[in-house]
Each structure stands twice: as structure tokens, then as C-alpha cells.
Design an enzyme around this catalytic site. Structure first.
Site, PDB file in Angstrom:
ATOM      1  N   LYS A   1       0.843  -1.208   0.000  1.00 53.46           N
ATOM      2  CA  LYS A   1       0.000   0.000   0.000  1.00 53.46           C
ATOM      3  C   LYS A   1       0.872   1.249   0.000  1.00 53.46           C
ATOM      4  CE  LYS A   1      -2.846   2.704   3.205  1.00 53.46           C
ATOM      5  NZ  LYS A   1      -3.402   2.743   4.580  1.00 53.46           N
TER       6      LYS A   1
ATOM      7  N   GLU B   1      -9.189   3.867   2.737  1.00 53.67           N
ATOM      8  CA  GLU B   1      -8.774   3.953   1.332  1.00 53.67           C
ATOM      9  C   GLU B   1      -7.740   2.911   0.947  1.00 53.67           C
ATOM     10  OE1 GLU B   1      -5.287   5.108   3.187  1.00 53.67           O
ATOM     11  OE2 GLU B   1      -7.329   5.670   3.719  1.00 53.67           O
TER      12      GLU B   1
ATOM     13  N   LYS C   1      -9.412  13.043   8.783  1.00 51.43           N
ATOM     14  CA  LYS C   1      -8.892  12.659  10.090  1.00 51.43           C
ATOM     15  C   LYS C   1      -8.803  13.887  11.006  1.00 51.43           C
ATOM     16  CE  LYS C   1      -5.742   9.119   8.192  1.00 51.43           C
ATOM     17  NZ  LYS C   1      -6.188   7.928   8.928  1.00 51.43           N
TER      18      LYS C   1
ATOM     19  N   ASP D   1       2.018   6.442   5.778  1.00 51.01           N
ATOM     20  CA  ASP D   1       0.948   5.523   5.385  1.00 51.01           C
ATOM     21  C   ASP D   1       1.285   4.767   4.103  1.00 51.01           C
ATOM     22  OD1 ASP D   1      -1.483   4.407   6.167  1.00 51.01           O
ATOM     23  OD2 ASP D   1      -2.639   5.665   4.804  1.00 51.01           O
TER      24      ASP D   1
ATOM     25  N   ARG E   1      -7.493  -0.269   1.456  1.00 48.27           N
ATOM     26  CA  ARG E   1      -8.036  -1.507   0.886  1.00 48.27           C
ATOM     27  C   ARG E   1      -8.556  -1.287  -0.541  1.00 48.27           C
ATOM     28  NH1 ARG E   1     -11.974  -1.923   5.893  1.00 48.27           N
ATOM     29  NH2 ARG E   1     -10.164  -0.818   6.706  1.00 48.27           N
TER      30      ARG E   1
ATOM     31  N   ASP F   1     -11.722   7.216   4.527  1.00 51.69           N
ATOM     32  CA  ASP F   1     -10.490   6.988   5.274  1.00 51.69           C
ATOM     33  C   ASP F   1     -10.127   5.505   5.323  1.00 51.69           C
ATOM     34  OD1 ASP F   1      -8.234   7.744   6.660  1.00 51.69           O
ATOM     35  OD2 ASP F   1      -9.204   7.673   8.622  1.00 51.69           O
TER      36      ASP F   1
ATOM     37  N   ASP G   1      -2.071  10.551   3.798  1.00 49.66           N
ATOM     38  CA  ASP G   1      -3.473  10.195   4.006  1.00 49.66           C
ATOM     39  C   ASP G   1      -4.143  11.179   4.951  1.00 49.66           C
ATOM     40  OD1 ASP G   1      -5.916   8.959   4.165  1.00 49.66           O
ATOM     41  OD2 ASP G   1      -5.248   7.406   5.571  1.00 49.66           O
TER      42      ASP G   1
END
Length: 529
Positions: free
Chosen positions: A262, A346, A274, A285, A348, A344, A267
Site C-alpha cells: 500500500k 482507502e 482525520k 501511510d 483496501r 479513510d 493520508d
């Protein structure tokens, strides 16, 4: 990146200005074979007077050459604890040498010789990891560690020398992952990540031969109908990238090992934004992408006899007038539709298309994805373990062994269809990208499994049109022998091990680069079988 491999040698101790020797808890002092007898006696006497016990974590610096060479001015004696051949004993060496390197670096040593500790790879790893210092944005201090050379004292056999070099490579891979993760997001956009990786690959001299890297763009993602990946990137002005990597070190035609990471280079959470507190940490991230890139680099540098492919989707998750909204439905490359309940969640989404592409295009025998995916994993396991979700007991055992060897521990978690209803019901699409608070890491893992072509399910079916059973059975099902065309699959959630507050041993406060070395160990063991 500090190139400790470039600065490695097995030259005479007379060239060093500092040295590291080990002391076991039973009083055995590990010094180079070339040391003068009176030098060892002198050092032993001083250690006794100082009350050194050889306990793990103990470290003392003494001044003088002690028969180690006329240029040696400082000697760090590090405690190794009990002697042994276990992974724990190796890690004591790894931590001890890192502690010694840090102590000598503070004393402005420039050329450090390391006496044989009985575990040459671990010693080299500790030295290289201990030199790591992220100072690239501090004026006047950039690259300070580049001037420090690491050498092995009195390594004689080819196996000893190779083990030491392997340790430097594997530690350098972790340091690369640390740097990629720690670099501020405005200096590590998807484009800059790709450029940095290409630069590291170019230095190996393998690109276009054994190692091929294709940097794909938005048009390519659109051509492959990667609607899930595109839905995350659309909120940012930074263009997405997808690294498609092939390393051909094995036999032609052999099915490859596959890694997917990933790569959300920053993010914000998107429209489901967030809280501002600690949001800066979301530069990390892309930890899955960083560790996969680093592992590929390490595997290639070691010239392992294995075929490997990797897929790294890179983008930012930003709010804007173009951003995906909660409730939107997107169509993935697999054809499955996804309701975006929370923007959030995201990671996956971008992994879904990457997993589909890699599994369908390359048909690997084993596919492992890594992601800083869920806060729930941090809550469950903290910073001690990364969570592994797999229905293959053989794959789990191999990962567990690699994690123990590298001291980057894994813990097995359930990957089972019992969690599917949480992401398949109460949605207008085939799947929804969140399953509620209950078993958050497990629902994320089962979501990802739905996009791996050919994966063997816990209910006995390979992924096809068959609907999986949702009855609670044996949660950790053994797949046994791999069926023709099927793939062993594991998802590793590294959210909890992403960063550390510790500076002890080979740790450095900040992003960890875990589990890059464990991935390389896994590949090493697999390639030797």
C-alpha cells in the site's frame, strides 16, 4: 541513504580508528584473532576493574589500542548476554553492535572494525542499522553518517564474509524503507517515490537484465479499469503512479513470489477527514510500499535465485471537489462494485486493484500484501507484532520463522469467511469498504481476499463464482498441498509497527521500516528450499 555496503571491507585492523568487541555473560571476551596477547590481557583487566558483566545492553568505551592496531584509539566493549545459537542470541548481537556503533559515532569515530561475534550477519545488521540517522533536512548535517566506515575484523572464511555482507544488505534495505517512510510527504509524492526507487535500482546495475521496473500512470490505470485505485487518487493534484516490478533470478517459467504494498504517500482521510492531531504521521501511510520496495531491492542485491513480482500503487488521499464522497459506488478491476462508506478506509481500495492485477497477470504461487491498514491492529497488537492473516498454514509457518530470524515478529490472525457478512450486507454494492467497529482488522483482511485471483478459501473453494460459506468452522484452515493454479495468500497489517519511540539498540525513533528484513529472510529461505 548511508551506503554501508560501499564502505565495507575486511582489511587489517591497523586501518581502523575504533573497534567493537563483545563480552559474554560467562566472561568470554570476543576479540579478533590478530590481537596481541598482552592487549587482550590488558583489556580483560580493565573490564574486571570496571565491573563489566557482559549483560545484554551493557556498553563501555575504553581508550587505547589494546593490541588492535596502532591507529585504534577507542574500543567499545558490548555485552552479549548468554552464548547461544538461537534467534534471540543473534538479536542480542544485533542490538549490542548497534549500541557500540552509536557510542563510537558519538566519539567521532570514522572507521570502525567489528570483531567476530559468532553471528556475522546479525553483527553487520546491527552496525548498519545503528548508523541510521534521518538528518536530511537539517542544514549542515546532511549525510554525516556517510563518512563512517564499517569493517569486519579477521573474517577468514568465504561464508563468514558473505554472511557479513548479507547483513549489511538486509540492514541497508530496512534503512531504505525507513527513509522512504520518514521523508515528509511534499518530498515523497508518488512521482518522487518512483524516482527514488529507480535511483536505488540503477545503483545495483541490474535494471533491464534481472530487474525490470515499469512506472505506470493514470492512463494505464484507466485502461485496466482500476476504478477503486482511481477513486482514491482523484481528490489530489498529485498524479498517481503504479510500480510494476519484475525480478527474474530463478528459472525461466517458474511461477513467481508476489509482493504488493500500500502506497498512500499522504493520508488525510479524504472527505472523511482525520483529526488534525498527529496527522503528520500519515506521511508513513505508504509503509507497505516502502517495505516492499526495500525488500525487492534487498532480494535483487543478494542476487537470490527466485522469481519475484511486485505491485506498488501510489497516490495521495486528499479532500477536494473531485474527491470520492461517502456513499459513492466504484467498480474495481475485478468487476466487483464497492460502496465507499468511509473514504479513510482507502488503503483496501487501492490494494484491491493491485491484488487483482498482480494475481491475474502473473499467477504467483504465493502473494503477500503489506499495509498500514487499520488502527484496530495497533490496538490489538501494539508495536510488538505485525498481524498476519492467511488461510495457508505453510505460508504462515514460513513467515513466522522469517520474522523470528529477523526479530521482526508476526502474530497470526484469522482470515475467514465468517467476517464476510459485515462487508456484504447492508450495502447497495457487492461490497462495502468498512465493516463496523467489530473485528475491524479482520473485515479489512477478508475484503482484500475477495480480490486475489485463485486464492484458496477457508471453505475449500478457490475463488471463482462460488459464494463462500459463512458458517463458523475451523478459523485457521490448513491448505495443504497447493492446488494447480491456486495461490497462497497472506495479508500483513503493519499499522502497529509503523513507528517507534525507542532509540535503544538498533532502533531509531520514528518510522521503523519493518518488516523489510523479515521479507528478505522469507525469500532467502524459500529460494533455498
Amino acid at each position: 541513504m548511508t551506503n554501508t555496503l560501499r564502505n565495507f571491507s575486511t582489511s587489517s585492523a591497523k586501518l581502523h580508528d575504533a573497534a567493537i568487541v563483545g563480552l559474554h555473560a560467562d566472561g568470554q571476551l570476543l576479540v579478533p584473532r590478530s590481537i596481541a596477547a598482552n592487549g587482550k590481557d590488558s583489556l580483560t583487566t580493565i573490564l574486571k576493574a570496571a565491573g563489566a558483566k557482559g549483560k545484554a545492553g551493557e556498553s563501555r568505551v575504553f581508550y587505547g589500542d589494546f593490541g588492535l592496531g596502532s591507529e585504534v584509539q577507542k574500543v567499545a566493549v558490548v555485552g552479549l548476554g548468554k552464548q547461544g545459537t538461537s534467534a534471540a542470541a543473534k538479536d542480542r548481537v544485533r542490538a549490542a553492535v548497534a549500541t557500540g556503533v552509536k557510542a563510537l559515532k558519538a566519539q567521532e569515530a570514522k572507521d570502525i572494525g567489528i570483531a567476530g561475534m559468532g553471528h556475522d550477519q546479525a553483527a553487520a545488521e546491527g552496525a548498519s542499522l545503528g548508523l541510521y540517522n534521518f538528518n536530511y533536512f537539517k542544514s549542515g548535517k546532511k549525510g554525516a553518517a556517510e563518512d563512517i566506515k564499517i569493517s569486519a575484523l579477521d573474517l577468514e572464511s568465504p561464508d563468514e564474509i558473505q554472511a557479513f555482507k548479507n547483513g549489511l544488505i538486509q540492514a541497508q534495505a530496512q534503512n531504505l524503507a525507513r527513509i522512504l517512510m520518514e521523508t515528509p510527504a511534499n518530498h515523497m509524492t508518488p512521482t518522487l517515490f518512483a524516482e527514488r526507487f529507480l535511483k536505488e535500482v540503477e545503483a545495483l546495475g541490474l535494471e533491464g537484465n534481472k530487474l525490470k521496473v515499469n512506472v505506470r500512470d493514470q492512463a494505464w490505470a484507466e485502461e485496466h479499469k482500476m476504478g477503486a485505485f482511481l477513486s482514491v487518487s482523484r481528490g489530489s493534484d498529485e498524479p498517481l503512479k503504479f510500480l510494476e516490478i519484475q525480478y527474474e533470478g530463478g528459472k525461466a517459467g517458474d511461477r513467481p513470489l508476489a509482493l504488493v504494498g500500500k502506497g498512500v504517500t499522504f493520508d488525510t482521510g479524504g472527505i472523511s477527514i482525520k483529526p488534525s492531531a498527529n496527522m503528520a504521521a500519515m506521511k508513513g501511510d505508504m509503509g507497505g510500499a516502502a517495505t516492499v520496495a526495500a525488500a525487492v531491492w534487498g532480494i535483487a542485491a543478494l542476487n537470490l535465485p527466485i522469481n519475484l513480482v511486485a505491485g506498488i500503487p501510489l497516490c495521495e488521499n486528499m479532500p477536494s471537489g473531485r474527491a470520492t464522497k461517502p456513499g459513492d459506488v466504484v467498480t474495481s478491476m475485478s468487476g466487483k462494485t464497492i460502496e465507499v462508506d468511509n473514504t479513510d478506509a482507502e488503503g483496501r481500495l487501492i490494494l484491491a486493484d493491485a491484488l487483482t492485477f498482480i494475481s491475474k497477470t502473473y499467477k504467483p504461487h504465493t502473494l503477500i500484501d503489506l499495509a498500514t491498514l487499520t488502527g484496530a491492529m495497533d490496538v490489538a497488537l501494539g508495536g510488538a507484532y505485525a498481524g498476519v492473516f492467511s488461510t495457508s498454514s505453510s505460508l504462515w509457518s514460513e513467515l513466522d520463522a522469517a520474522g523470528e530470524e529477523a526479530h521482526e515478529a508476526f502474530w497470526r490472525m484469522p482470515l475467514h469467511s465468517v467476517y464476510l457478512p459485515q462487508i456484504t450486507t447492508n450495502t447497495v454494492a457487492d461490497l462495502i469498504n468498512t465493516g463496523g467497529r467489530s473485528a475491524g482488522s479482520c473485515t479489512a483482511a477478508i475484503f482484500l481476499r475477495e480480490f486475489v485471483h485463485g486464492v484458496e478459501r477457508d471453505d475449500g473453494f478457490a475463488q471463482a463464482e462460488d459464494e463462500p460459506s459463512t458458517e463458523v468452522g475451523t478459523l485457521l484452515e490448513t491448505t495443504g498441498d497447493l492446488k494447480a493454479g491456486s495461490v497462497r495468500y497472506a495479508h500483513i497489517d503493519i499499522a502497529g509497527v509503523m513507528d517507534t519511540t525507542s532509540n535503544a539498540g538498533y532502533n531509531a525513533k520514528g518510522m521503523t521500516g519493518r518488516p523489510a528484513r523479515a521479507l528478505i529472510e522469507f525469500a532467502k529461505k524459500f529460494s533455498s528450499q
